[in-house]
Design an enzyme around this catalytic site. Structure first.
Site, PDB file in Angstrom:
ATOM      1  N   LYS A   1      52.750  21.147  -1.374  1.00 35.55           N
ATOM      2  CA  LYS A   1      52.668  21.182   0.088  1.00 35.55           C
ATOM      3  C   LYS A   1      52.137  22.526   0.618  1.00 35.55           C
ATOM      4  O   LYS A   1      52.040  23.502  -0.132  1.00 35.55           O
ATOM      5  CB  LYS A   1      54.058  20.908   0.681  1.00 35.55           C
ATOM      6  CG  LYS A   1      54.566  19.495   0.409  1.00 35.55           C
ATOM      7  CD  LYS A   1      53.677  18.455   1.052  1.00 35.55           C
ATOM      8  CE  LYS A   1      54.287  17.065   1.113  1.00 35.55           C
ATOM      9  NZ  LYS A   1      54.477  16.430  -0.194  1.00 35.55           N
TER      10      LYS A   1
HETATM   11  C1  LIG Z   1      54.106  11.352   3.889  1.00 38.61           C
HETATM   12  C2  LIG Z   1      55.230  11.792   2.996  1.00 38.61           C
HETATM   13  N1  LIG Z   1      56.473  11.354   3.260  1.00 38.61           N
HETATM   14  C3  LIG Z   1      57.521  11.708   2.520  1.00 38.61           C
HETATM   15  C4  LIG Z   1      57.375  12.546   1.425  1.00 38.61           C
HETATM   16  C5  LIG Z   1      58.577  12.858   0.592  1.00 38.61           C
HETATM   17  O1  LIG Z   1      58.831  14.208   0.474  1.00 38.61           O
HETATM   18  P1  LIG Z   1      59.621  14.769  -0.817  1.00 38.61           P
HETATM   19  O2  LIG Z   1      58.729  14.614  -1.991  1.00 38.61           O
HETATM   20  O3  LIG Z   1      59.864  16.199  -0.452  1.00 38.61           O
HETATM   21  O4  LIG Z   1      60.881  14.002  -0.934  1.00 38.61           O
HETATM   22  C6  LIG Z   1      56.093  13.035   1.109  1.00 38.61           C
HETATM   23  C7  LIG Z   1      55.852  13.960   0.019  1.00 38.61           C
HETATM   24  O5  LIG Z   1      55.778  13.913  -1.084  1.00 38.61           O
HETATM   25  C8  LIG Z   1      55.001  12.630   1.888  1.00 38.61           C
HETATM   26  O6  LIG Z   1      53.752  13.041   1.597  1.00 38.61           O
END
Ligand SMILES: Cc1ncc(COP(=O)(O)O)c(C=O)c1O
Length: 369
Positions: free
Chosen positions: A180
């Site tokens: 990110k």
């Molecule tokens: C659009 C979106 N929603 C939710 C997530 C979930 O985030 P995480 O991987 O930090 O749980 C991500 C990332 O990977 C994402 O790109």
């Protein structure tokens, strides 16, 4: 060439070491410091740090009242976690098609998919491009719905009025996974406007404990969705260099746009329009129709360039087909985009010659060299 690479250095090491030496590895002073600095950077009233974007989406949906049998209206063109979060609360994710330009949930399609069971809207700022929040908010107000923003990919994005994505007061969830704009390895942040929501989220991320309760007393169901002080320290250091990292991504995107502009049939991420500003997260192109996308990804790999099909349509994933009976053809815009999308290597340190190498390789793979 890797797909993503975090910017890490002395400031991160120093901050993390400070926490290690302090001996207070979680629920220490860095948590509040990170939350305050993050909220301030966005111009959001409040923020709550959590262990991942997924955890943040779960707690945000609970905060707006989503529960058994509800429907949560969201985008099928997203990372699977945005839809899964509804299922955690025994609600049903209901999809509507996307706008072919921004690739975000189309407000008109969303309006047409509202039913008496709809409890919340969950627009996603996909690939960092701001979703049409004003339209979703008025839709929500008309139907008495909650709004949660999936801003996991959108740190640094701005709406056309200049406000940061995540600063409108709706619970908005950011993700800090290693690829990110800002990373804590794993982690997330919910920005929000309601002190009541923050109180509930802070309790639920910490096993359901009220702030004034002892370690073993719990007044509600909770989870362990805490973000450690080690991760918060990393986040504080990353936040201090956020402008530089975002500028690096924007510069890489501009170079890609130039290098790829001559390729016939290739669709590039939509440019910023009407004052909207993308927070650059990935550089995703849609290959010309008729090209074997998976073959192209393999051919790029053979040239030492990582790329990946990104994103697949959620409703066509096997779990979603089996659980909800989805079939191809339901959301044609999403399905067309998902079948052609490829994420190219993208990180702030990308150099011009690397971008030219990716562009040259893609041209060769498409038979346009
Ligand atoms: C659009 C979106 N929603 C939710 C997530 C979930 O985030 P995480 O991987 O930090 O749980 C991500 C990332 O990977 C994402 O790109």
């Amino acid at each position: 060439m890797p797909l993503a690479r975090p910017v890490l250095g002395e400031p991160e090491e120093r901050r993390v070491l400070e926490v290690l030496r302090s001996g207070q590895l979680s629920l220490g002073p860095r948590l509040e410091e990170f939350e305050r600095a993050f909220a301030e950077r966005l111009g959001a009233p409040l923020a709550s740090a959590v262990s991942s974007g997924t955890a943040g989406l779960h707690l945000a949906l609970r905060a707006v009242g989503v529960s058994d049998g509800d429907e949560v209206l969201t985008s099928p063109f997203s990372f699977v976690a945005s839809a899964n979060a509804a299922i955690y609360e025994r609600a049903r994710p209901v999809f509507a098609d996307i706008d072919p330009r921004t690739l975000n949930l189309d407000p008109d399609a969303a309006a047409a998919a509202i039913t008496p069971r709809t409890r919340a809207l969950l627009p996603v700022h996909i690939f960092g491009y701001p979703a049409e929040m004003a339209a979703f908010e008025s839709l929500a107000a008309r139907h008495g719905l909650g709004v949660v923003e999936d801003a996991c990919e959108a740190l640094g994005a701005r709406h056309r009025d200049g406000t940061a994505v995540g600063a409108r007061g709706n619970p908005a969830v950011f993700g800090f996974y290693a690829n990110k704009q800002l990373t804590t390895g794993e982690g997330g942040m919910i920005t929000l406007g309601s002190p009541e929501h923050k109180q509930r989220i802070d309790s639920e991320r910490n096993q359901g404990r009220a702030p004034d309760m002892g370690w073993l007393d719990h007044d509600r169901l909770g989870f362990n969705y805490r973000l450690s002080d080690i991760a918060c320290a990393l986040g504080i250091a990353q936040l201090e260099r956020l402008e530089e990292m975002l500028a690096g991504r924007a510069a890489a995107a501009a170079l890609y746009r130039e290098a790829l502009s001559g390729l016939e049939g290739l669709e590039l991420p939509c440019p910023d329009t009407g004052g909207e500003q993308r927070g650059w997260f990935v550089f995703v192109v849609q290959l010309p129709r008729g090209v074997d996308r998976d073959g192209a990804v393999g051919a790029l790999a053979a040239r030492g360039i990582q790329s990946k099909p990104y994103l697949p349509a959620i409703h066509l994933m096997s779990f979603y087909r089996e659980r909800f009976g989805h079939r191809p053809g339901e959301f044609p815009v999403c399905e067309d985009v998902a079948a052609r999308s490829v994420a190219l290597p993208f990180f702030p340190q990308l150099r011009e010659e690397q971008i030219e190498r990716v562009a040259g390789s893609l041209a060769a793979v498409l038979g346009q060299a």
